[in-house]
Design an enzyme around this catalytic site. Structure first.
Site, short mmCIF file in Angstrom:
data_model
loop_
_atom_site.label_atom_id
_atom_site.label_comp_id
_atom_site.label_asym_id
_atom_site.label_seq_id
_atom_site.Cartn_x
_atom_site.Cartn_y
_atom_site.Cartn_z
CG PHE A 136 -12.41 -48.92 32.86
CD1 PHE A 136 -11.45 -49.89 32.59
CD2 PHE A 136 -13.74 -49.26 32.78
CE1 PHE A 136 -11.83 -51.18 32.23
CE2 PHE A 136 -14.12 -50.54 32.42
CZ PHE A 136 -13.17 -51.50 32.14
CB CYS A 137 -10.15 -44.22 37.93
SG CYS A 137 -11.68 -43.32 37.99
CG HIS A 138 -5.83 -43.35 33.60
ND1 HIS A 138 -7.04 -42.98 33.04
CD2 HIS A 138 -5.16 -44.02 32.63
CE1 HIS A 138 -7.08 -43.41 31.79
NE2 HIS A 138 -5.97 -44.05 31.52
CG MET A 178 -14.15 -40.45 37.71
SD MET A 178 -15.94 -40.27 37.87
CE MET A 178 -16.34 -41.52 39.06
CD GLU A 179 -9.07 -39.31 40.38
OE1 GLU A 179 -8.51 -40.32 39.93
OE2 GLU A 179 -9.75 -38.54 39.66
CG ASP A 223 -19.52 -45.14 60.32
OD1 ASP A 223 -20.26 -46.11 60.64
OD2 ASP A 223 -18.36 -45.01 60.76
#
Length: 165
Positions: A83-85, A120-121, A135
């Protein structure tokens, strides 16, 4: 309800309890920024080896690769988090440095001018950069740990959080 909560309702659920994307069309377009950080903890011998090698592994430059991966993740957050734009990212910056003998600190700051924030980004960028460090170093040890990953600050919405970055 915690003192800093605006309401007890989750914004990504509609009145029927179904998942939904928040409608931001009525929000003002403002400058938005957010900073998040994550940490990678190494066993002492691995940290010493990485320090001696200038944070390079057999796969190449650890910091450089983490910055590239984190930046790619920032730009694709809306493809990972349902639901992130999708946002027009104006800036994405990383600070990666040792925070003690065995702890690598990864800080991601994201900026844009839009109707919704970039928390969120920033969190995704810091997280993916940390995963990339893991990694790049896993040939040396699988005894590394990642975390905590947290929001450090945000600016430009209804409320600011944390110190300005």
């Amino acid at each position: 309800m915690p003192a800093n909560s605006r309401s007890a309702r989750l914004t990504h659920l509609d009145d029927a309890g179904l998942p939904t994307m928040v409608d931001v069309s009525d929000k003002a377009v403002t400058a938005r920024s957010a900073t998040a950080e994550s940490r990678v903890r190494f066993p002492a011998a691995v940290a010493a080896q990485l320090r001696a090698n200038g944070l390079r592994s057999a796969k190449g430059g650890i910091v450089e690769t983490a910055v590239i991966a984190g930046t790619m993740a920032v730009k694709r957050t809306h493809e990972l988090i349902p639901f992130c734009h999708p946002l027009p990212i104006d800036a994405c910056r990383f600070e990666i440095d040792w925070a003690g003998e065995q702890l690598l600190n990864i800080r991601c700051t994201v900026r844009c001018v839009h109707r919704t924030g970039v928390e969120m980004e920033a969190l995704t960028g810091a997280s993916v950069a940390a995963l990339t460090v893991y990694d790049m170093c896993k040939a040396l040890s699988h005894s590394m740990s990642i975390g905590p990953t947290k929001l450090v600050s945000k600016r430009g919405g209804k409320r600011d959080i944390g110190a300005a970055q």
